[in-house]
Design a protein around this motif. Structure first.
Motif, PDB file in Angstrom:
ATOM      1  N   ASP A 183       0.811  -1.217   0.000  1.00  0.00           N
ATOM      2  CA  ASP A 183       0.000   0.000   0.000  1.00  0.00           C
ATOM      3  C   ASP A 183       0.848   1.273   0.000  1.00  0.00           C
ATOM      4  O   ASP A 183       0.520   2.240  -0.691  1.00  0.00           O
ATOM      5  N   LEU A 214      -2.623   2.330 -11.447  1.00  0.00           N
ATOM      6  CA  LEU A 214      -1.185   2.151 -11.214  1.00  0.00           C
ATOM      7  C   LEU A 214      -0.601   1.074 -12.117  1.00  0.00           C
ATOM      8  O   LEU A 214       0.544   1.190 -12.571  1.00  0.00           O
ATOM      9  N   MET A 257      -8.254   9.240  -4.906  1.00  0.00           N
ATOM     10  CA  MET A 257      -8.057   7.787  -4.795  1.00  0.00           C
ATOM     11  C   MET A 257      -7.501   7.397  -3.436  1.00  0.00           C
ATOM     12  O   MET A 257      -7.671   6.269  -2.988  1.00  0.00           O
ATOM     13  N   LEU A 258      -6.795   8.347  -2.777  1.00  0.00           N
ATOM     14  CA  LEU A 258      -6.154   8.012  -1.498  1.00  0.00           C
ATOM     15  C   LEU A 258      -7.184   7.643  -0.427  1.00  0.00           C
ATOM     16  O   LEU A 258      -6.851   6.996   0.556  1.00  0.00           O
ATOM     17  N   MET A 262       2.129   2.116  -3.319  1.00  0.00           N
ATOM     18  CA  MET A 262       1.039   2.575  -4.188  1.00  0.00           C
ATOM     19  C   MET A 262       0.656   4.010  -3.879  1.00  0.00           C
ATOM     20  O   MET A 262       0.468   4.823  -4.778  1.00  0.00           O
ATOM     21  N   ARG A 263       0.556   4.331  -2.579  1.00  0.00           N
ATOM     22  CA  ARG A 263       0.242   5.721  -2.193  1.00  0.00           C
ATOM     23  C   ARG A 263       1.277   6.699  -2.750  1.00  0.00           C
ATOM     24  O   ARG A 263       0.928   7.741  -3.292  1.00  0.00           O
ATOM     25  N   TYR A 284     -16.357   4.600  -5.610  1.00  0.00           N
ATOM     26  CA  TYR A 284     -15.495   5.552  -6.306  1.00  0.00           C
ATOM     27  C   TYR A 284     -16.330   6.218  -7.408  1.00  0.00           C
ATOM     28  O   TYR A 284     -17.010   5.529  -8.179  1.00  0.00           O
ATOM     29  N   TRP A 343      -6.822   1.399  -6.624  1.00  0.00           N
ATOM     30  CA  TRP A 343      -5.527   1.892  -7.085  1.00  0.00           C
ATOM     31  C   TRP A 343      -4.890   1.024  -8.170  1.00  0.00           C
ATOM     32  O   TRP A 343      -4.164   1.520  -9.030  1.00  0.00           O
ATOM     33  N   HIS A 344      -5.119  -0.285  -8.108  1.00  0.00           N
ATOM     34  CA  HIS A 344      -4.250  -1.158  -8.906  1.00  0.00           C
ATOM     35  C   HIS A 344      -4.477  -1.048 -10.414  1.00  0.00           C
ATOM     36  O   HIS A 344      -3.560  -1.352 -11.177  1.00  0.00           O
ATOM     37  N   ILE A 368       0.779   7.231  -6.467  1.00  0.00           N
ATOM     38  CA  ILE A 368      -0.395   8.067  -6.799  1.00  0.00           C
ATOM     39  C   ILE A 368       0.003   9.534  -6.733  1.00  0.00           C
ATOM     40  O   ILE A 368      -0.367  10.340  -7.593  1.00  0.00           O
ATOM     41  N   SER A 370      -6.344  -0.540  -2.398  1.00  0.00           N
ATOM     42  CA  SER A 370      -5.695  -1.110  -3.582  1.00  0.00           C
ATOM     43  C   SER A 370      -6.701  -1.620  -4.612  1.00  0.00           C
ATOM     44  O   SER A 370      -6.369  -1.694  -5.791  1.00  0.00           O
ATOM     45  N   TYR A 428      -9.428   5.584  -0.928  1.00  0.00           N
ATOM     46  CA  TYR A 428      -9.836   4.201  -1.214  1.00  0.00           C
ATOM     47  C   TYR A 428      -8.654   3.285  -0.928  1.00  0.00           C
ATOM     48  O   TYR A 428      -7.746   3.660  -0.201  1.00  0.00           O
TER      49      TYR A 428
END
Ligand code: GDP
Ligand code: FE
Ligand code: FE
Length: 210
Positions: free
Chosen positions: A72, A100, A88-89, A75-76, A186, A96-97, A79, A93, A91
């Motif tokens: 995570d 990303l 998106m932050l 990923m953050r 989302y 995000w996935h 972003i 993964s 939410y």
């Protein structure tokens, strides 16, 4: 089209199909690796039916969950550093996935093709406008043979005859199951639903009157 007969032209990626598969096998858990192979197989059948580009469909299918198991924190950071939607932050993964995965396939493997990247980017939440390749990946991810949730058979049937109605069905199914689980939606998922699954305006006005 049998996937093992598919030889990439390498117009869209410098990788061969087997190199791309090796990367995914090294990156993903066994369970998820098997999932992406099933998604590819399902997506290639749809590509045949709906006359989409096999190579683009194969690449997008194999890569669609590339980012799913990244930590995570990584990923953050991405972003933020890649200037993606900061909302998106709020939410996780699950949201995000997709975006990303598209960024990483572009940065790490020089995949530039818009249809491939958008198919990866939107495979979870969809989008009001989706190319045929993106529609195929969105549907294949939902109907691959190991999926067993309620409604999947209906989605499989729709996918046989009308890919757009399968997209509509899946966007409706996604929204309604998120609502049932009291899960934050989302906004792009709602945009997808509004664009694909809502009946025409006259029908909605009638439903208010009745
Ligand atoms: P997978 O990566 O193969 O497991 O499948 P997907 O990428 O399609 O979906 C991952 C998860 O995201 C699923 O459990 C969906 O229910 C969930 N998901 C889809 N849309 C939304 C949304 O708008 N909000 C939230 N919180 N989750 C969503
Ligand atoms: Fe996914
Ligand atoms: Fe998936």
């Amino acid at each position: 089209m049998k996937n093992n007969k598919l030889i990439y032209s390498q117009n869209y990626s410098e990788l061969t199909r087997s190199q791309l598969i090796d990367i995914m096998e090294q990156t993903l858990s066994k369970r998820r690796f098997k999932h992406i192979l099933r998604v590819e197989k399902t997506a290639l059948k749809l590509a045949e039916r709906y006359e989409a580009d096999y190579e683009k469909v194969s690449i997008a299918a194999l890569a669609h969950d590339y980012a799913k198991e990244k930590p995570d924190e990584e990923m953050r950071d991405l972003i933020i550093s890649e200037n993606l939607d900061l909302d998106m932050l709020q939410y996780g993964s699950n949201i995000w996935h997709g975006p990303l995965g598209a960024v990483l396939m572009k940065n790490e493997y020089n995949i530039e093709d818009d249809e491939i990247l958008e198919a990866i980017r939107y495979h979870t939440v969809g989008s009001p406008r989706m190319s045929k390749v993106a529609q195929i990946i969105y549907v294949a991810d939902f109907i691959e043979p190991n999926r067993s949730f309620k409604g999947v058979e209906d989605a499989r049937e729709l996918a046989e005859t009308d890919i757009k109605s399968a997209v509509a069905y899946i966007s409706r199914h996604t929204i309604s199951s998120l609502v049932k689980r009291n899960t934050r939606i989302y906004p792009k998922s709602i945009e997808t639903y509004n664009a694909w699954a809502v009946k025409n305006k006259e029908d909605q006005d009638d439903s208010f009157v009745n």
